[in-house]
Design a protein around this motif. Structure first.
Motif, mmCIF file in Angstrom:
data_model
loop_
_atom_site.group_PDB
_atom_site.id
_atom_site.type_symbol
_atom_site.label_atom_id
_atom_site.label_comp_id
_atom_site.label_asym_id
_atom_site.label_seq_id
_atom_site.Cartn_x
_atom_site.Cartn_y
_atom_site.Cartn_z
ATOM 1 N N ILE A 50 -19.981 75.708 12.862
ATOM 2 C CA ILE A 50 -20.170 74.259 12.885
ATOM 3 C C ILE A 50 -19.262 73.952 11.513
ATOM 4 O O ILE A 50 -19.453 74.494 10.454
ATOM 5 C CB ILE A 50 -21.430 73.619 12.650
ATOM 6 C CG1 ILE A 50 -22.583 73.974 13.980
ATOM 7 C CG2 ILE A 50 -21.611 72.344 12.499
ATOM 8 C CD1 ILE A 50 -23.858 73.678 13.737
ATOM 9 N N LYS A 51 -18.437 72.923 11.549
ATOM 10 C CA LYS A 51 -17.570 72.696 10.488
ATOM 11 C C LYS A 51 -16.707 73.902 9.880
ATOM 12 O O LYS A 51 -16.756 73.852 8.668
ATOM 13 C CB LYS A 51 -18.221 71.631 9.455
ATOM 14 C CG LYS A 51 -18.602 70.410 9.826
ATOM 15 C CD LYS A 51 -18.950 69.726 8.669
ATOM 16 C CE LYS A 51 -19.426 68.249 9.283
ATOM 17 N NZ LYS A 51 -20.091 67.427 8.036
ATOM 18 N N ASN A 52 -16.334 74.805 11.000
ATOM 19 C CA ASN A 52 -15.771 75.901 10.466
ATOM 20 C C ASN A 52 -16.565 76.870 9.530
ATOM 21 O O ASN A 52 -16.055 77.771 8.700
ATOM 22 C CB ASN A 52 -14.440 75.734 9.784
ATOM 23 C CG ASN A 52 -13.472 74.961 10.780
ATOM 24 O OD1 ASN A 52 -13.156 75.325 11.866
ATOM 25 N ND2 ASN A 52 -12.673 74.175 10.293
ATOM 26 N N ILE A 53 -17.850 76.766 9.585
ATOM 27 C CA ILE A 53 -18.721 77.608 8.707
ATOM 28 C C ILE A 53 -19.682 78.221 9.745
ATOM 29 O O ILE A 53 -20.290 77.662 10.863
ATOM 30 C CB ILE A 53 -19.598 76.755 7.856
ATOM 31 C CG1 ILE A 53 -18.849 75.957 6.889
ATOM 32 C CG2 ILE A 53 -20.528 77.684 7.228
ATOM 33 C CD1 ILE A 53 -19.618 75.067 6.024
ATOM 34 N N GLU A 54 -19.601 79.612 9.788
ATOM 35 C CA GLU A 54 -20.498 80.481 10.680
ATOM 36 C C GLU A 54 -21.882 80.096 10.225
ATOM 37 O O GLU A 54 -22.341 80.312 9.134
ATOM 38 C CB GLU A 54 -20.175 81.946 10.465
ATOM 39 C CG GLU A 54 -20.903 82.957 11.446
ATOM 40 C CD GLU A 54 -20.481 84.219 11.133
ATOM 41 O OE1 GLU A 54 -21.368 85.123 11.346
ATOM 42 O OE2 GLU A 54 -19.408 84.618 11.059
ATOM 43 N N VAL A 55 -22.684 79.529 11.386
ATOM 44 C CA VAL A 55 -23.851 79.320 11.256
ATOM 45 C C VAL A 55 -25.092 80.237 11.825
ATOM 46 O O VAL A 55 -26.332 80.337 11.679
ATOM 47 C CB VAL A 55 -24.359 77.858 11.548
ATOM 48 C CG1 VAL A 55 -23.634 76.945 10.449
ATOM 49 C CG2 VAL A 55 -24.115 77.709 12.919
ATOM 50 N N ALA A 56 -24.402 81.154 12.776
ATOM 51 C CA ALA A 56 -25.308 81.940 13.695
ATOM 52 C C ALA A 56 -24.337 82.907 14.359
ATOM 53 O O ALA A 56 -23.182 82.828 14.537
ATOM 54 C CB ALA A 56 -26.224 81.289 14.346
ATOM 55 N N ASN A 57 -24.906 84.166 14.605
ATOM 56 C CA ASN A 57 -24.327 85.015 15.371
ATOM 57 C C ASN A 57 -25.235 86.108 15.918
ATOM 58 O O ASN A 57 -26.471 86.126 15.481
ATOM 59 C CB ASN A 57 -23.251 85.824 14.517
ATOM 60 C CG ASN A 57 -23.740 86.710 13.503
ATOM 61 O OD1 ASN A 57 -24.700 87.399 13.564
ATOM 62 N ND2 ASN A 57 -23.188 86.487 12.052
#
Length: 187
Positions: free
Chosen positions: A99-106
């Motif tokens: 989200i917004k180029n930030i990894e928030v989950a994987n």
């Protein structure tokens, strides 16, 4: 000697079929369908539009979660389309949500999925956000994203969902050499 050649022929057929399925999965396309079962701190958000839609005790739990650890969980419903003339198969699926180029989950979906020739199949990916990463967003941004997801059953427009399928050949897991970016645009 005859048994050896039969065994060798069986191995060649097996690996040939597995390699075809590996090639077939590379031709598949992935699409985003919807979000379901949105929860924060075990409180369901589906269909909620604002904090006024919750009871006072729920608002207290949500507020506490927003100020500290707040696991946000949901199912991302994904569709895979197989345009090939043969079945495609995957055994694992690595995924990453930005989200917004930030990894928030994987995570990794360890589930065998078979997609028949010229068919589509839908499946859910259980997502739990990384609470430390979410601290990079303001409380207002997080609240707005959560209610946007709840209202539309979609991820925010500035989101990217990437998947990397892998198949099992013998005892080895072989991943596709690149990640598929899933189209999150509205249908």
């Amino acid at each position: 000697m005859k048994k050896f050649f039969c065994l060798l022929a069986s191995c060649v057929v097996f690996f040939s079929c597995s390699l075809n399925q590996a090639r077939n999965i590379q031709d598949c396309t992935f699409a985003f369908e919807s979000i379901s079962d949105l929860m924060i701190n075990d409180i369901a958000f589906d269909g909620k539009r604002s904090l006024r839609d919750f009871t006072p005790p729920e608002v207290a739990i949500i507020s506490k979660g927003l100020m500290s650890e707040m696991p946000i969980t949901f199912d991302a419903n994904i569709q895979i389309n197989n345009p090939n003339k043969q079945k495609a198969e995957l055994n694992t699926l690595e995924w990453t949500l930005f989200i917004k180029n930030i990894e928030v989950a994987n995570g990794v979906l360890n589930e065998e999925i078979e997609i028949e020739a010229n068919e589509s199949k839908s499946f859910p990916i259980e997502v739990q956000t990384n609470t430390n990463v979410l601290k990079q967003f303001s409380l207002t941004e997080i609240k707005n994203m959560i209610f946007e997801i709840s209202r539309t059953n979609r991820l925010p427009e500035n989101s990217t969902f990437e998947v990397k399928p892998a198949i099992k050949i013998g005892k080895k897991i072989i991943a596709v050499p690149y990640a598929f970016k899933i189209d999150l645009s509205n249908k």
